[in-house]
Design an enzyme around this catalytic site. Structure first.
Site, short mmCIF file in Angstrom:
data_model
loop_
_atom_site.label_atom_id
_atom_site.label_comp_id
_atom_site.label_asym_id
_atom_site.label_seq_id
_atom_site.Cartn_x
_atom_site.Cartn_y
_atom_site.Cartn_z
N SER A 137 40.76 45.33 46.10
CA SER A 137 40.84 46.56 46.89
C SER A 137 40.61 46.36 48.39
CB SER A 137 39.88 47.62 46.33
OG SER A 137 40.40 48.10 45.11
N LYS A 141 33.54 54.71 36.80
CA LYS A 141 34.46 55.83 37.01
C LYS A 141 33.96 57.14 36.39
CE LYS A 141 38.71 53.14 37.57
NZ LYS A 141 40.09 52.91 37.10
N ASP A 184 44.95 56.90 39.77
CA ASP A 184 45.57 55.88 38.90
C ASP A 184 46.92 56.32 38.34
OD1 ASP A 184 43.80 53.74 39.07
OD2 ASP A 184 42.53 54.46 37.44
P1 NAP Z 1 38.98 50.77 28.80
O1 NAP Z 1 38.71 52.16 29.20
O2 NAP Z 1 37.86 49.87 28.44
O3 NAP Z 1 40.00 50.83 27.56
C1 NAP Z 1 40.38 49.66 26.90
C2 NAP Z 1 41.53 49.97 25.95
O4 NAP Z 1 42.03 48.73 25.43
C3 NAP Z 1 41.13 50.82 24.74
O5 NAP Z 1 42.22 51.61 24.36
C4 NAP Z 1 40.84 49.74 23.68
O6 NAP Z 1 41.01 50.19 22.36
C5 NAP Z 1 41.94 48.77 24.00
N1 NAP Z 1 41.67 47.39 23.57
C6 NAP Z 1 40.73 46.56 24.06
N2 NAP Z 1 40.81 45.36 23.46
C7 NAP Z 1 41.84 45.43 22.56
C8 NAP Z 1 42.41 44.52 21.64
N3 NAP Z 1 41.94 43.28 21.52
N4 NAP Z 1 43.46 44.93 20.90
C9 NAP Z 1 43.95 46.21 21.03
N5 NAP Z 1 43.44 47.12 21.89
C10 NAP Z 1 42.40 46.74 22.64
O7 NAP Z 1 39.78 49.98 29.93
P2 NAP Z 1 40.75 50.62 31.05
O8 NAP Z 1 39.98 50.96 32.24
O9 NAP Z 1 41.59 51.66 30.40
O10 NAP Z 1 41.65 49.35 31.44
C11 NAP Z 1 42.65 48.87 30.57
C12 NAP Z 1 43.45 47.79 31.30
O11 NAP Z 1 44.16 48.38 32.38
C13 NAP Z 1 42.57 46.69 31.88
O12 NAP Z 1 43.22 45.46 31.66
C14 NAP Z 1 42.55 47.01 33.36
O13 NAP Z 1 42.42 45.85 34.16
C15 NAP Z 1 43.92 47.63 33.56
N6 NAP Z 1 43.97 48.55 34.70
C16 NAP Z 1 44.91 48.32 35.65
C17 NAP Z 1 45.02 49.18 36.71
C18 NAP Z 1 46.07 48.91 37.76
O14 NAP Z 1 45.99 49.54 38.82
N7 NAP Z 1 47.03 48.05 37.51
C19 NAP Z 1 44.17 50.29 36.82
C20 NAP Z 1 43.21 50.51 35.83
C21 NAP Z 1 43.12 49.61 34.76
P3 NAP Z 1 39.79 50.89 21.57
O15 NAP Z 1 39.80 52.34 21.98
O16 NAP Z 1 40.15 50.69 20.15
O17 NAP Z 1 38.54 50.16 21.98
#
Ligand code: NAP
Length: 276
Positions: free
Chosen positions: A22, A71, A108
């Site tokens: 960031s 967040k 986002d």
């Molecule tokens: P989060 O709130 O912790 O959610 C994680 C999600 O991934 C949940 O749906 C979880 O399922 C699932 N998950 C985790 N491990 C898994 C596995 N081994 N197999 C299947 N599903 C799995 O995380 P988040 O903030 O949403 O972030 C998710 C991803 O998006 C991260 O990699 C983050 O770096 C990326 N991201 C990118 C941006 C961008 O600007 N590009 C912005 C935000 C986030 P359960 O509900 O079953 O636990």
């Protein structure tokens, strides 16, 4: 007498934060606008979030990006919450208002839609969108693609109950899906953390079909295993950096009132990631 140089400060809070892109994106944005504003990463976790928010107001820090694990906590603590941040119960963008109050917003989803508009126009409006995941990022995407006119938003998640709750963010067009839905999607969004530093995949890539657009939210590594499999299947693949850049564009606009150059920001991000 020379004019006063404006060194207003913004930053990012979260923990761990040392490798956050960031500040690099913020600085590239300010350079593209000819501003001398500064950006700094602050390592803040759940234990010192309250002190950090007081400091933001007291020290007149103009804006802060908010990342893991803060967040939701920030959404529960700000003075003013935007509709999108309230719906998502998550803030990724904090703005200090003129009277010192803090406003929480979430950029986002808008960042995702803008990134797709650049990389794969026509992949949302009227389309069948499958979102893998139901965490914070997935929820932002689900709400945003529904608002951007997706024809149907199908949510698939390891934990089914979270998928059902997340699908409610797409009123009228959202539902919980099954693996077979992946093969009929126009756009597949990989919004789980599977593949970030592990070989796990959110779905079986053999379900993907040539001609689909596949958007990965992970931006480091630049090419995940899922993206490689999607390319091999003949899909158009979009990486996660564009979303990060465009959510930052929205943040900078809120803080400065000016729209920075996303291309300059993406170049700076790409350059930094290539060193890691
Ligand atoms: P989060 O709130 O912790 O959610 C994680 C999600 O991934 C949940 O749906 C979880 O399922 C699932 N998950 C985790 N491990 C898994 C596995 N081994 N197999 C299947 N599903 C799995 O995380 P988040 O903030 O949403 O972030 C998710 C991803 O998006 C991260 O990699 C983050 O770096 C990326 N991201 C990118 C941006 C961008 O600007 N590009 C912005 C935000 C986030 P359960 O509900 O079953 O636990």
């Amino acid at each position: 007498m020379s004019a006063l140089v404006d060194h207003r400060l913004v930053g990012v809070i979260g923990s761990p934060i040392a490798h956050s892109l960031s500040p690099i994106l913020h600085r590239a944005a300010f350079a593209s606008l000819g501003l001398t504003w500064q950006s700094q990463a602050f390592d803040i976790d759940e234990s010192n979030i309250d002190a950090a928010l007081v400091a933001m107001s007291t020290l007149a820090i103009a804006g802060l990006s908010v990342t893991m694990p803060l967040k939701q906590l920030v959404a529960q603590r700000v003075d003013v919450l935007s509709d999108v941040a309230r719906d998502l119960d998550a803030v990724n963008c904090l703005t200090r208002l003129a009277d010192g109050r803090l406003e929480g917003h979430n950029t986002d989803g808008a960042g995702f839609v803008d990134a797709l508009q650049v990389a794969a126009p026509d992949s949302i409006r009227g389309r069948l969108v499958v979102v893998l995941g139901a965490g914070g990022a997935a929820r932002a995407v689900i709400r945003a693609v529904a608002q951007a006119g997706a024809g149907e938003v199908v949510v698939i998640n390891r934990t089914a109950s979270s998928a059902a709750t997340a699908a409610l963010l797409a009123p009228n067009v959202g539902r919980v899906g099954v693996a077979a839905d992946i093969s009929t999607a126009d756009l597949v969004v990989q919004a789980t953390s599977a593949g970030m530093g592990s070989a796990d995949q959110a779905c079986d890539p053999s379900l993907l079909r040539a001609g689909q657009v596949v958007a990965e939210l992970i931006y480091h590594p630049a090419t995940t295993g899922f993206m490689a499999a999607a390319s091999a299947a003949g899909c158009q693949v979009v990486g996660g950096l564009g979303m990060l850049v465009h959510q930052g564009v929205h943040a900078i606009e809120r803080w400065t009132g000016m729209r920075p150059d996303p291309v300059a920001m993406e170049l700076a991000g790409r350059r930094e990631l290539s060193t890691r």
